[in-house]
Design a protein around this motif. Structure first.
Motif, PDB file in Angstrom:
ATOM      1  N   GLU A 410       1.045  -1.258  -0.097  1.00 12.41           N
ATOM      2  CA  GLU A 410      -0.154   0.059   0.563  1.00 12.41           C
ATOM      3  C   GLU A 410       1.119   1.258  -0.175  1.00 12.41           C
ATOM      4  OE1 GLU A 410      -3.167  -0.366  -0.079  1.00 12.41           O
ATOM      5  OE2 GLU A 410      -3.441  -2.602  -0.191  1.00 12.41           O
ATOM      6  N   LYS A 411       0.496   2.382  -0.695  1.00 18.11           N
ATOM      7  CA  LYS A 411       1.105   3.921  -0.521  1.00 18.11           C
ATOM      8  C   LYS A 411       1.190   4.371   0.958  1.00 18.11           C
ATOM      9  CE  LYS A 411      -2.947   6.311  -1.515  1.00 18.11           C
ATOM     10  NZ  LYS A 411      -3.379   6.927  -2.344  1.00 18.11           N
ATOM     11  N   HIS A 412       2.136   4.823   1.564  1.00 14.77           N
ATOM     12  CA  HIS A 412       1.717   5.209   2.296  1.00 14.77           C
ATOM     13  C   HIS A 412       2.597   6.988   2.274  1.00 14.77           C
ATOM     14  CE1 HIS A 412       2.032   1.225   4.423  1.00 14.77           C
ATOM     15  NE2 HIS A 412       2.527   0.815   3.807  1.00 14.77           N
ATOM     16  N   ASN A 413       1.420   7.957   2.387  1.00 15.11           N
ATOM     17  CA  ASN A 413       1.668   8.962   1.656  1.00 15.11           C
ATOM     18  C   ASN A 413       0.996  10.360   2.713  1.00 15.11           C
ATOM     19  OD1 ASN A 413       2.459   8.056  -0.457  1.00 15.11           O
ATOM     20  ND2 ASN A 413       0.493   8.975  -2.277  1.00 15.11           N
ATOM     21  N   GLU A 414       1.069   9.763   3.798  1.00 19.27           N
ATOM     22  CA  GLU A 414       1.283  10.000   4.931  1.00 19.27           C
ATOM     23  C   GLU A 414       0.902  11.806   5.124  1.00 19.27           C
ATOM     24  OE1 GLU A 414      -0.464   5.993   6.027  1.00 19.27           O
ATOM     25  OE2 GLU A 414       1.493   7.522   5.574  1.00 19.27           O
ATOM     26  N   ALA A 415       2.870  11.745   4.974  1.00 18.89           N
ATOM     27  CA  ALA A 415       3.254  12.413   5.229  1.00 18.89           C
ATOM     28  C   ALA A 415       2.891  13.840   4.410  1.00 18.89           C
ATOM     29  CB  ALA A 415       4.921  12.711   5.439  1.00 18.89           C
ATOM     30  N   ASN A 416       2.002  13.893   3.372  1.00 19.09           N
ATOM     31  CA  ASN A 416       1.571  14.629   2.450  1.00 19.09           C
ATOM     32  C   ASN A 416       0.973  15.339   3.098  1.00 19.09           C
ATOM     33  OD1 ASN A 416       3.977  13.230   0.944  1.00 19.09           O
ATOM     34  ND2 ASN A 416       2.327  12.584  -0.470  1.00 19.09           N
ATOM     35  N   ASP A 422      -3.525  11.535  -1.165  1.00 17.94           N
ATOM     36  CA  ASP A 422      -2.908  11.705  -3.022  1.00 17.94           C
ATOM     37  C   ASP A 422      -2.324  10.452  -3.315  1.00 17.94           C
ATOM     38  OD1 ASP A 422      -1.588  11.898  -0.392  1.00 17.94           O
ATOM     39  OD2 ASP A 422       0.263  12.542  -1.557  1.00 17.94           O
ATOM     40  N   GLY A 423      -2.127  10.535  -3.960  1.00 18.22           N
ATOM     41  CA  GLY A 423      -0.932   9.532  -5.212  1.00 18.22           C
ATOM     42  C   GLY A 423      -2.216   8.362  -5.538  1.00 18.22           C
ATOM     43  N   SER A 424      -1.556   7.692  -6.715  1.00 17.44           N
ATOM     44  CA  SER A 424      -2.371   6.430  -7.676  1.00 17.44           C
ATOM     45  C   SER A 424      -2.328   5.106  -6.608  1.00 17.44           C
ATOM     46  CB  SER A 424      -1.598   5.680  -8.736  1.00 17.44           C
ATOM     47  OG  SER A 424      -1.655   4.885  -8.776  1.00 17.44           O
ATOM     48  N   ASN A 425      -3.201   4.216  -6.639  1.00 14.14           N
ATOM     49  CA  ASN A 425      -4.150   3.582  -5.505  1.00 14.14           C
ATOM     50  C   ASN A 425      -3.935   2.522  -6.888  1.00 14.14           C
ATOM     51  OD1 ASN A 425      -5.072   4.573  -3.350  1.00 14.14           O
ATOM     52  ND2 ASN A 425      -7.260   5.408  -4.486  1.00 14.14           N
ATOM     53  N   TYR A 426      -3.354   2.874  -7.738  1.00 10.72           N
ATOM     54  CA  TYR A 426      -3.689   1.120  -8.862  1.00 10.72           C
ATOM     55  C   TYR A 426      -1.559   1.027  -8.814  1.00 10.72           C
ATOM     56  CZ  TYR A 426      -8.302   2.137  -9.147  1.00 10.72           C
ATOM     57  OH  TYR A 426      -9.553   2.566  -8.857  1.00 10.72           O
ATOM     58  N   ASP A 471      16.833   4.348  -8.714  1.00  9.59           N
ATOM     59  CA  ASP A 471      16.486   3.044  -8.700  1.00  9.59           C
ATOM     60  C   ASP A 471      17.575   2.150  -8.285  1.00  9.59           C
ATOM     61  OD1 ASP A 471      13.597   3.736  -8.371  1.00  9.59           O
ATOM     62  OD2 ASP A 471      13.707   3.366 -10.389  1.00  9.59           O
ATOM     63  N   GLU A 472      18.842   2.792  -9.087  1.00 19.76           N
ATOM     64  CA  GLU A 472      20.306   1.660  -9.335  1.00 19.76           C
ATOM     65  C   GLU A 472      21.122   1.331  -7.452  1.00 19.76           C
ATOM     66  OE1 GLU A 472      22.059   5.459  -9.596  1.00 19.76           O
ATOM     67  OE2 GLU A 472      20.342   4.027  -9.975  1.00 19.76           O
ATOM     68  N   ALA A 473      20.372   2.400  -6.559  1.00 17.09           N
ATOM     69  CA  ALA A 473      21.436   2.299  -5.615  1.00 17.09           C
ATOM     70  C   ALA A 473      19.612   1.626  -4.246  1.00 17.09           C
ATOM     71  CB  ALA A 473      21.715   3.867  -5.467  1.00 17.09           C
ATOM     72  N   LEU A 474      18.592   1.211  -4.446  1.00 20.06           N
ATOM     73  CA  LEU A 474      17.741   1.093  -3.599  1.00 20.06           C
ATOM     74  C   LEU A 474      17.315   1.913  -2.436  1.00 20.06           C
ATOM     75  CD1 LEU A 474      20.097  -2.436  -2.377  1.00 20.06           C
ATOM     76  CD2 LEU A 474      17.746  -2.367  -3.764  1.00 20.06           C
ATOM     77  N   ASN A 475      16.884   2.895  -3.075  1.00 22.05           N
ATOM     78  CA  ASN A 475      16.642   4.390  -2.966  1.00 22.05           C
ATOM     79  C   ASN A 475      14.968   4.107  -2.685  1.00 22.05           C
ATOM     80  OD1 ASN A 475      16.514   7.198  -2.566  1.00 22.05           O
ATOM     81  ND2 ASN A 475      15.052   7.598  -3.929  1.00 22.05           N
ATOM     82  N   SER A 476      14.708   4.652  -1.370  1.00 19.82           N
ATOM     83  CA  SER A 476      13.527   4.296  -0.603  1.00 19.82           C
ATOM     84  C   SER A 476      13.134   5.255  -0.902  1.00 19.82           C
ATOM     85  CB  SER A 476      13.806   2.894   0.419  1.00 19.82           C
ATOM     86  OG  SER A 476      11.959   3.414   0.496  1.00 19.82           O
ATOM     87  N   GLN A 477      11.779   5.713  -0.662  1.00 22.44           N
ATOM     88  CA  GLN A 477      10.967   7.018  -0.557  1.00 22.44           C
ATOM     89  C   GLN A 477       9.671   6.450   0.708  1.00 22.44           C
ATOM     90  OE1 GLN A 477      10.591   9.099  -4.016  1.00 22.44           O
ATOM     91  NE2 GLN A 477       9.119   8.414  -4.235  1.00 22.44           N
ATOM     92  N   GLN A 478      10.001   5.343   1.716  1.00 25.52           N
ATOM     93  CA  GLN A 478       9.192   4.818   2.685  1.00 25.52           C
ATOM     94  C   GLN A 478       8.080   4.438   2.179  1.00 25.52           C
ATOM     95  OE1 GLN A 478      11.383   7.542   3.503  1.00 25.52           O
ATOM     96  NE2 GLN A 478      13.209   6.199   3.478  1.00 25.52           N
ATOM     97  N   GLY A 479       7.352   3.775   0.722  1.00 24.04           N
ATOM     98  CA  GLY A 479       6.017   3.363   1.302  1.00 24.04           C
ATOM     99  C   GLY A 479       5.248   5.355   0.072  1.00 24.04           C
ATOM    100  N   ASN A 480       6.179   6.255   0.133  1.00 28.09           N
ATOM    101  CA  ASN A 480       5.331   7.244  -0.522  1.00 28.09           C
ATOM    102  C   ASN A 480       5.196   7.093  -1.642  1.00 28.09           C
ATOM    103  OD1 ASN A 480       4.726   9.811  -1.410  1.00 28.09           O
ATOM    104  ND2 ASN A 480       4.886  10.665   1.077  1.00 28.09           N
ATOM    105  N   ASN A 481       4.257   6.771  -2.569  1.00 29.80           N
ATOM    106  CA  ASN A 481       4.602   7.002  -4.019  1.00 29.80           C
ATOM    107  C   ASN A 481       4.070   8.319  -4.564  1.00 29.80           C
ATOM    108  OD1 ASN A 481       1.641   7.298  -4.274  1.00 29.80           O
ATOM    109  ND2 ASN A 481       0.918   5.127  -4.694  1.00 29.80           N
TER     110      ASN A 481
END
Length: 642
Positions: A410-416, A422-426, A471-481
């Motif tokens: 699931e997306k985790h955009n609470e910080a927005n 917001d953000g896509s659900n698909y 993406d080549e460095a395993l970068n994460s946005q903690q689930g924020n899409n």
């Protein structure tokens, strides 16, 4: 004796007095919008109906009004005003327009004053002044020409100038600037990147500035928020990505390390060209934007900054006019769709590209077992057109990063601050057993398999592969899409050494190198799926349990693709090798048939993403069975026939 008449000066001159200094105002040049510095003055050309009351407002260095120069209705052609102010110098000039009493910035300004500092809180005040300015544009280019890399040789890399270097471990003013991106060109080149796509680098307002409003009579002026409520400052967001109406002719001042941001951006583009790399600008236009301005802006960046192409975003972009514009014929144009009539136009330099999410959804559904189709995926892998190119990616800034795609269901955009609405659900994502970070070895290995398979799919597709920065460095946005407002470590690329990061970067390098070395998998023209040149086998063929068996068995979730090397010539001028790629999306082992090779050729295993240490084997390995290949769960194998 009468003075000579010209297009720039007419006999109907007017005397204007600004701060005890006299200026002569004559008719200007209607063919060039914005500010133009000429021999003995400055020309201002802007939109203004004949019935409008128009003027140029000049400011001193303290941003106080230094004078107001009327633009008479007599100096109007159509809805264009143009005045030539003699005796005015363009150096350090600060200005705005005034139309019917309203102060309006120049949409054609080549420099904006007032936004030199990123997220400057002073600009949140309604009365803060932002105005047009002038900057000397002369630059001595070191690169003799633009690279013009053919579409079948491109590897794209999309980055945000600020986010690309803010979390790099370095400190100081250079972070988040054009200079910081330039410093990392060797890294990008070593990765195999040929074309760098920059998210908006034209001037835009990253601060949400409230409009002046009068409080209703029943609310006392100056009343404070109630105790415990959220203040306006806390609610203010930063437009980090920059998708908003912009000043489309001015580089973003806060992305500059030096005071001359124009020179700095040109130096970055120049450095890319010297390294045989291209620069593509992402440009967003609102639906009501003037289409003539859009065309003017693209021509400006293509000529003044030698930009190699544009990724256009917006629902009302004049794509047909842009595609047919002779000035932009050598500029690569990327858009969500290309009108049908343009597919038929024959060009010496194909420059049109379809850039949308079509590949992303096909690949994700199949990878994550959410209703994917082998048939649809096979079509995506061979998607190509002689005139129009295609951009393929599994992740982009608008959505999950590649690492998050296999770490969050699931997306985790609470910080927005939008209650995660917001953000896509698909997203067609999967967490592989645990939502978010984990130390469970089984989950980490499953995520690694997905990552390696996803990247293999993109690089082995016939269209242009695109990587999202990090993406080549395993970068994460903690689930924020939808990190559009996350100007922090969530939105910045994290370059800290994550477990498996170096191995993944090496894998991307080798994917790009293999793609470059084997032109048969990246042909610029569509595959025919038959032996139209009588080479002994089709240019492209599919295989399952049995070689040459028709159809793709959806229930097996696996199939092999063979490319006939005789249908392409490598850099040495020799026919390419036979290339066989086996895909297994199933959770169990699958065996695929290997077609018999002609003469003394043998099959050699080059890559197996199921291998934990080296997906690309240290040395090519003769296949133990020349008739069948075992493909382990959720992995890709790569073989060469030679």
């Amino acid at each position: 004796r009468r003075p000579p008449r010209s297009t720039l000066m007419r006999s109907s001159a007017r005397q204007m007095c600004i701060r005890d200094r006299n200026y002569t105002v004559t008719e200007g040049n209607y063919l060039r919008f914005g500010l133009q510095s000429v021999k003995d003055g400055v020309i201002f050309t802007f939109a203004g109906e004949k019935e409008d009351v128009c003027a140029v407002i000049l400011y001193d260095r303290s941003l106080k009004v230094a004078g107001r120069v009327e633009a008479p209705a007599a100096f109007c052609r159509g809805a264009v005003r143009s005045i030539y102010i003699h005796g005015l110098k363009a150096d350090h000039l600060l200005y705005n327009y005034e139309i019917n009493g309203e102060t309006v910035p120049d949409p054609y300004a080549s420099k904006i004053a007032g936004r030199e500092k990123w997220d400057d809180e002073r600009r949140a005040e309604c009365d803060f002044l932002v105005c047009g300015s002038f900057e000397e544009k002369e630059y001595e280019w070191q690169s003799a020409y633009c690279p013009e890399i053919p579409k079948n040789e491109m590897v794209m890399y999309k980055l945000h100038v600020r986010g690309f270097s803010m979390d790099s471990g370095k400190k100081g003013k250079m972070r988040g600037t054009f200079a910081a991106v330039e410093e990392r060109i060797p890294y990008l080149k070593a990765l195999g990147v040929t074309t760098v796509e920059l998210m908006p680098v034209y001037e835009f307002e990253e601060i949400e500035i409230p409009k002046k409003q009068k409080l209703p009579g029943y609310i006392p002026q100056g009343s404070l928020p109630e105790k415990g409520s959220v203040t306006e400052k806390e609610k203010r967001k930063v437009n980090y990505w920059g998708y908003a109406k912009g000043s489309y002719f001015a580089p973003k001042a806060s992305y500059g390390y030096s005071k001359n941001v124009t020179r700095e951006l040109k130096h970055l583009i120049d450095a890319l060209h010297q390294n045989q790399m291209e620069c593509v600008m992402e440009m967003y236009f609102e639906q009501e934007e003037n289409q003539n301005l859009i065309l003017d802006a693209l021509r400006y960046w293509a000529t003044e900054f030698r930009v190699d192409g544009f990724h256009l975003i917006g629902e009302n972009v004049p794509i047909t006019a842009i595609a047919q514009d002779l000035f932009l014929r050598r500029s690569k144009i990327f858009y969500q769709y290309i009108p049908e009539q343009l597919w038929k136009e024959k060009e010496n330099y194909p420059h049109l590209f379809v850039y949308n999410d079509e590949y992303l959804y096909t690949g994700r559904k199949l990878l994550n077992h959410q209703g994917g189709s082998l048939f649809e995926f096979g079509n995506q892998q061979k998607k190509q057109n002689k005139t129009v190119g295609f951009v393929n990616f599994m992740a982009n800034n608008n959505g999950f990063t590649l690492a998050d795609l296999f770490s969050y269901c699931e997306k985790h955009n609470e910080a927005n601050g939008e209650e995660n609405a917001d953000g896509s659900n698909y997203n067609f994502s999967i967490n592989c057993g645990t939502e978010g970070k984990t130390t469970r070895k089984y989950v980490m290995e499953l995520r690694r398999k997905h990552l390696y398979m996803a990247l293999s799919m993109v690089f082995f597709a016939q269209g242009v592969p695109l990587l999202l920065a990090g993406d080549e460095a395993l970068n994460s946005q903690q689930g924020n899409n939808n990190a559009y407002c996350q100007d922090n470590k969530t939105g910045w690329v994290n370059w800290k050494r994550n477990t498996g990061m170096e191995a993944l970067q090496e894998f991307v390098q080798k994917l790009a190198a293999f793609r470059k070395a084997h032109p048969v998998i990246r042909k610029a023209e569509p595959m025919h799926l038959n032996d139209y040149q009588h080479k002994g086998c089709p240019d492209l063929s599919y295989h399952s349990d049995n070689a040459w068996a028709a159809g793709l068995p959806e229930e097996k979730g696996a199939f092999g693709v063979m490319y006939c090397g005789d249908y392409a010539v490598n850099d040495a001028g020799e026919p390419d090798d036979m290339v066989y790629i086996g895909y297994n999306f199933h959770t169990g082992v699958n065996e695929l048939a290997l077609p018999k090779l002609a003469g003394k050729k043998k099959w050699y295993v080059v890559m197996d993403t199921a291998e934990q240490e080296h997906a690309f084997l240290p040395e090519e390995k003769l296949a133990e069975n020349q008739h069948r290949i075992t493909v382990r769960p959720q992995s890709v194998v790569l073989l060469l026939g030679k």
